[in-house]
Design an enzyme around this catalytic site. Structure first.
Site, PDB file in Angstrom:
ATOM      1  CG  ASP A  28      -2.060   0.992   1.099  1.00  0.00           C
ATOM      2  OD1 ASP A  28      -3.207   0.534   0.944  1.00  0.00           O
ATOM      3  OD2 ASP A  28      -1.805   2.220   1.133  1.00  0.00           O
ATOM      4  CB  ILE A  29       0.799   4.236  -2.189  1.00  0.00           C
ATOM      5  CG1 ILE A  29       1.879   5.143  -2.738  1.00  0.00           C
ATOM      6  CG2 ILE A  29      -0.463   5.029  -1.882  1.00  0.00           C
ATOM      7  CD1 ILE A  29       1.574   5.675  -4.134  1.00  0.00           C
ATOM      8  CD  GLU A  93     -10.844   6.695   0.998  1.00  0.00           C
ATOM      9  OE1 GLU A  93      -9.634   6.594   0.725  1.00  0.00           O
ATOM     10  OE2 GLU A  93     -11.297   7.386   1.928  1.00  0.00           O
ATOM     11  CG  HIS A  98      -8.553  -2.703  -2.366  1.00  0.00           C
ATOM     12  ND1 HIS A  98      -9.535  -2.059  -3.092  1.00  0.00           N
ATOM     13  CD2 HIS A  98      -8.486  -2.080  -1.178  1.00  0.00           C
ATOM     14  CE1 HIS A  98     -10.038  -1.082  -2.358  1.00  0.00           C
ATOM     15  NE2 HIS A  98      -9.431  -1.072  -1.189  1.00  0.00           N
ATOM     16  CG  HIS A 100      -6.962  -3.112   3.084  1.00  0.00           C
ATOM     17  ND1 HIS A 100      -6.196  -1.964   2.979  1.00  0.00           N
ATOM     18  CD2 HIS A 100      -8.154  -2.805   2.511  1.00  0.00           C
ATOM     19  CE1 HIS A 100      -6.902  -1.017   2.380  1.00  0.00           C
ATOM     20  NE2 HIS A 100      -8.100  -1.496   2.082  1.00  0.00           N
TER      21      HIS A 100
HETATM   22  P1  AMP Z   1      -9.863   1.453   0.492  1.00  0.00           P
HETATM   23  O1  AMP Z   1     -10.069   2.673   1.335  1.00  0.00           O
HETATM   24  O2  AMP Z   1     -10.176   0.177   1.200  1.00  0.00           O
HETATM   25  O3  AMP Z   1     -10.533   1.576  -0.853  1.00  0.00           O
HETATM   26  O4  AMP Z   1      -8.297   1.367   0.265  1.00  0.00           O
HETATM   27  C1  AMP Z   1      -7.629   1.907  -0.815  1.00  0.00           C
HETATM   28  C2  AMP Z   1      -6.161   1.768  -0.520  1.00  0.00           C
HETATM   29  O5  AMP Z   1      -5.439   1.917  -1.728  1.00  0.00           O
HETATM   30  C3  AMP Z   1      -5.611   2.827   0.459  1.00  0.00           C
HETATM   31  O6  AMP Z   1      -5.035   2.169   1.588  1.00  0.00           O
HETATM   32  C4  AMP Z   1      -4.575   3.573  -0.383  1.00  0.00           C
HETATM   33  O7  AMP Z   1      -3.450   3.982   0.382  1.00  0.00           O
HETATM   34  C5  AMP Z   1      -4.208   2.549  -1.440  1.00  0.00           C
HETATM   35  N1  AMP Z   1      -3.692   3.079  -2.683  1.00  0.00           N
HETATM   36  C6  AMP Z   1      -4.222   4.056  -3.442  1.00  0.00           C
HETATM   37  N2  AMP Z   1      -3.471   4.281  -4.541  1.00  0.00           N
HETATM   38  C7  AMP Z   1      -2.437   3.401  -4.479  1.00  0.00           C
HETATM   39  C8  AMP Z   1      -1.309   3.123  -5.308  1.00  0.00           C
HETATM   40  N3  AMP Z   1      -1.090   3.806  -6.449  1.00  0.00           N
HETATM   41  N4  AMP Z   1      -0.459   2.151  -4.931  1.00  0.00           N
HETATM   42  C9  AMP Z   1      -0.656   1.476  -3.785  1.00  0.00           C
HETATM   43  N5  AMP Z   1      -1.691   1.675  -2.959  1.00  0.00           N
HETATM   44  C10 AMP Z   1      -2.563   2.632  -3.290  1.00  0.00           C
END
Ligand code: AMP
Ligand code: ZN
Length: 114
Positions: A28-29, A93, A98, A100
């Site tokens: 995760d970024i 979001e 995905h 986690h």
């Molecule tokens: P969610 O709120 O469950 O939809 O989680 C989305 C996740 O995607 C968040 O933890 C972000 O930090 C992660 N995220 C968004 N863009 C990227 C990216 N380019 N590379 C890696 N993780 C990302």
């Protein structure tokens, strides 16, 4: 194409930890815990709510890959959390499924409360 589709196709960079025919896993970024990995299907599916019966193998694969990555990263014995956010009320979001994988510390019950 969504961001996670682009990561799966290597059109934008990510710290890839694993991939096979069905799924990819990357860091995760913006990690919220010391180990924060996302496991995604390579094909675009918006959320768990959009899974179809034919996706059963894919859905199982995501969990098995999370388990193996946890073993590789040596957090398996101490434990970890697996989390799917689904839709608006679930706090999702990114509109591409995905899973986690969260670990490396004792986790509070409320990770990013909404
Ligand atoms: P969610 O709120 O469950 O939809 O989680 C989305 C996740 O995607 C968040 O933890 C972000 O930090 C992660 N995220 C968004 N863009 C990227 C990216 N380019 N590379 C890696 N993780 C990302
Ligand atoms: Zn996508």
């Amino acid at each position: 194409m969504c961001i996670f589709c682009k990561i799966a196709k290597k059109e934008i960079p990510a710290e890839l930890l694993y991939e096979d025919d069905l799924v990819a896993a990357f860091k995760d970024i913006k990690p919220i815990v010391p180990v924060h990995v996302l496991i995604i299907p390579k094909k675009h599916i918006e959320s768990i709510a959009d899974l179809q019966d034919k996706d059963e193998v894919l859905a199982g694969r995501m969990i098995m890959v999370a388990k193996k990555i946890a073993q590789n990263l040596n957090i398996s014995e101490k434990g970890y959390k697996l989390l799917f956010r689904v839709g608006r009320d679930g706090g999702q979001e990114m509109p591409h499924i995905h899973l986690h994988l969260l670990g490396g510390a004792r986790l509070s019950e409320n990770i990013r409360p909404v």
